[in-house]
Design a protein around this motif. Sequence first.
Motif, PDB file in Angstrom:
ATOM      1  N   ILE A 188       0.796  -1.230   0.000  1.00  0.00           N
ATOM      2  CA  ILE A 188       0.000   0.000   0.000  1.00  0.00           C
ATOM      3  C   ILE A 188       0.831   1.284   0.000  1.00  0.00           C
ATOM      4  O   ILE A 188       0.272   2.370   0.100  1.00  0.00           O
ATOM      5  N   GLU A 189       2.141   1.177  -0.140  1.00  0.00           N
ATOM      6  CA  GLU A 189       2.987   2.373  -0.118  1.00  0.00           C
ATOM      7  C   GLU A 189       2.655   3.359  -1.233  1.00  0.00           C
ATOM      8  O   GLU A 189       2.948   4.535  -1.119  1.00  0.00           O
ATOM      9  N   SER A 190       2.029   2.886  -2.321  1.00  0.00           N
ATOM     10  CA  SER A 190       1.750   3.757  -3.457  1.00  0.00           C
ATOM     11  C   SER A 190       0.557   4.680  -3.220  1.00  0.00           C
ATOM     12  O   SER A 190       0.316   5.585  -4.010  1.00  0.00           O
ATOM     13  N   LYS A 191      -0.204   4.462  -2.140  1.00  0.00           N
ATOM     14  CA  LYS A 191      -1.379   5.285  -1.858  1.00  0.00           C
ATOM     15  C   LYS A 191      -1.326   5.787  -0.427  1.00  0.00           C
ATOM     16  O   LYS A 191      -0.661   5.209   0.427  1.00  0.00           O
ATOM     17  N   SER A 192      -2.073   6.842  -0.164  1.00  0.00           N
ATOM     18  CA  SER A 192      -2.121   7.369   1.202  1.00  0.00           C
ATOM     19  C   SER A 192      -3.008   6.485   2.070  1.00  0.00           C
ATOM     20  O   SER A 192      -3.853   5.737   1.571  1.00  0.00           O
ATOM     21  N   ARG A 193      -2.817   6.573   3.356  1.00  0.00           N
ATOM     22  CA  ARG A 193      -3.642   5.794   4.287  1.00  0.00           C
ATOM     23  C   ARG A 193      -5.107   6.174   4.153  1.00  0.00           C
ATOM     24  O   ARG A 193      -5.984   5.329   4.254  1.00  0.00           O
ATOM     25  N   ARG A 194      -5.371   7.435   3.935  1.00  0.00           N
ATOM     26  CA  ARG A 194      -6.756   7.895   3.766  1.00  0.00           C
ATOM     27  C   ARG A 194      -7.393   7.246   2.534  1.00  0.00           C
ATOM     28  O   ARG A 194      -8.534   6.791   2.582  1.00  0.00           O
ATOM     29  N   GLU A 195      -6.639   7.169   1.423  1.00  0.00           N
ATOM     30  CA  GLU A 195      -7.154   6.533   0.204  1.00  0.00           C
ATOM     31  C   GLU A 195      -7.433   5.044   0.429  1.00  0.00           C
ATOM     32  O   GLU A 195      -8.466   4.528  -0.013  1.00  0.00           O
ATOM     33  N   ILE A 196      -6.515   4.364   1.100  1.00  0.00           N
ATOM     34  CA  ILE A 196      -6.687   2.937   1.372  1.00  0.00           C
ATOM     35  C   ILE A 196      -7.887   2.710   2.282  1.00  0.00           C
ATOM     36  O   ILE A 196      -8.704   1.819   2.039  1.00  0.00           O
ATOM     37  N   VAL A 240     -12.749   1.017   5.797  1.00  0.00           N
ATOM     38  CA  VAL A 240     -12.392   1.082   7.222  1.00  0.00           C
ATOM     39  C   VAL A 240     -11.957   2.504   7.559  1.00  0.00           C
ATOM     40  O   VAL A 240     -11.661   3.304   6.678  1.00  0.00           O
ATOM     41  N   SER A 241     -11.905   2.791   8.850  1.00  0.00           N
ATOM     42  CA  SER A 241     -11.421   4.103   9.274  1.00  0.00           C
ATOM     43  C   SER A 241      -9.898   4.135   9.182  1.00  0.00           C
ATOM     44  O   SER A 241      -9.245   3.085   9.135  1.00  0.00           O
ATOM     45  N   GLU A 295      -7.998   4.958  11.545  1.00  0.00           N
ATOM     46  CA  GLU A 295      -7.517   4.378  12.798  1.00  0.00           C
ATOM     47  C   GLU A 295      -7.469   2.853  12.713  1.00  0.00           C
ATOM     48  O   GLU A 295      -6.505   2.219  13.154  1.00  0.00           O
ATOM     49  N   THR A 296      -8.486   2.240  12.117  1.00  0.00           N
ATOM     50  CA  THR A 296      -8.496   0.780  11.940  1.00  0.00           C
ATOM     51  C   THR A 296      -7.354   0.360  11.029  1.00  0.00           C
ATOM     52  O   THR A 296      -6.647  -0.612  11.317  1.00  0.00           O
ATOM     53  N   LEU A 297      -7.146   1.096   9.957  1.00  0.00           N
ATOM     54  CA  LEU A 297      -6.035   0.794   9.052  1.00  0.00           C
ATOM     55  C   LEU A 297      -4.706   0.888   9.795  1.00  0.00           C
ATOM     56  O   LEU A 297      -3.840   0.021   9.646  1.00  0.00           O
ATOM     57  N   ARG A 298      -4.548   1.893  10.614  1.00  0.00           N
ATOM     58  CA  ARG A 298      -3.317   2.051  11.392  1.00  0.00           C
ATOM     59  C   ARG A 298      -3.089   0.842  12.297  1.00  0.00           C
ATOM     60  O   ARG A 298      -1.977   0.315  12.383  1.00  0.00           O
ATOM     61  N   ARG A 299      -4.154   0.347  12.940  1.00  0.00           N
ATOM     62  CA  ARG A 299      -4.025  -0.831  13.805  1.00  0.00           C
ATOM     63  C   ARG A 299      -3.621  -2.058  13.001  1.00  0.00           C
ATOM     64  O   ARG A 299      -2.779  -2.847  13.432  1.00  0.00           O
ATOM     65  N   TYR A 300      -4.211  -2.226  11.821  1.00  0.00           N
ATOM     66  CA  TYR A 300      -3.840  -3.362  10.969  1.00  0.00           C
ATOM     67  C   TYR A 300      -2.370  -3.275  10.572  1.00  0.00           C
ATOM     68  O   TYR A 300      -1.662  -4.277  10.567  1.00  0.00           O
ATOM     69  N   LEU A 301      -1.906  -2.087  10.252  1.00  0.00           N
ATOM     70  CA  LEU A 301      -0.513  -1.915   9.844  1.00  0.00           C
ATOM     71  C   LEU A 301       0.456  -2.137  10.997  1.00  0.00           C
ATOM     72  O   LEU A 301       1.617  -2.472  10.779  1.00  0.00           O
TER      73      LEU A 301
END
Length: 88
Positions: A5-13, A19-20, A22-28
């Motif tokens: 997922i480095e090619s996109k921002s966390r917000r885009e993903i 997911v929010s 914050e949820t994405l951050r926890r998964y990462l």
Amino acid sequence: MTALIESKSRREIARATGVSTETLRRYLRGDSPSCEFVMALCEEFGVSAHWLMFGSGPLRSSDLPRRSGESWTPGKPLSPPSTREPPI
């Protein structure tokens, strides 16, 4: 998952996978992702779930073997294998 997922921002993903941030951050950071998230991520990037979860097998879902005569549509589960007994 991080390298994918480095090619996109966390917000885009987060938006693309439903997911929010914050949820994405926890998964990462190592929390176990939901099945829905994994499938959405696979669809977004066109990768196989097996490759994403285990790091082995075909990278692209389009490279996965298909059962003879069966087509597949992303987002639709495959039908279960036939349970008919072979003729004797």
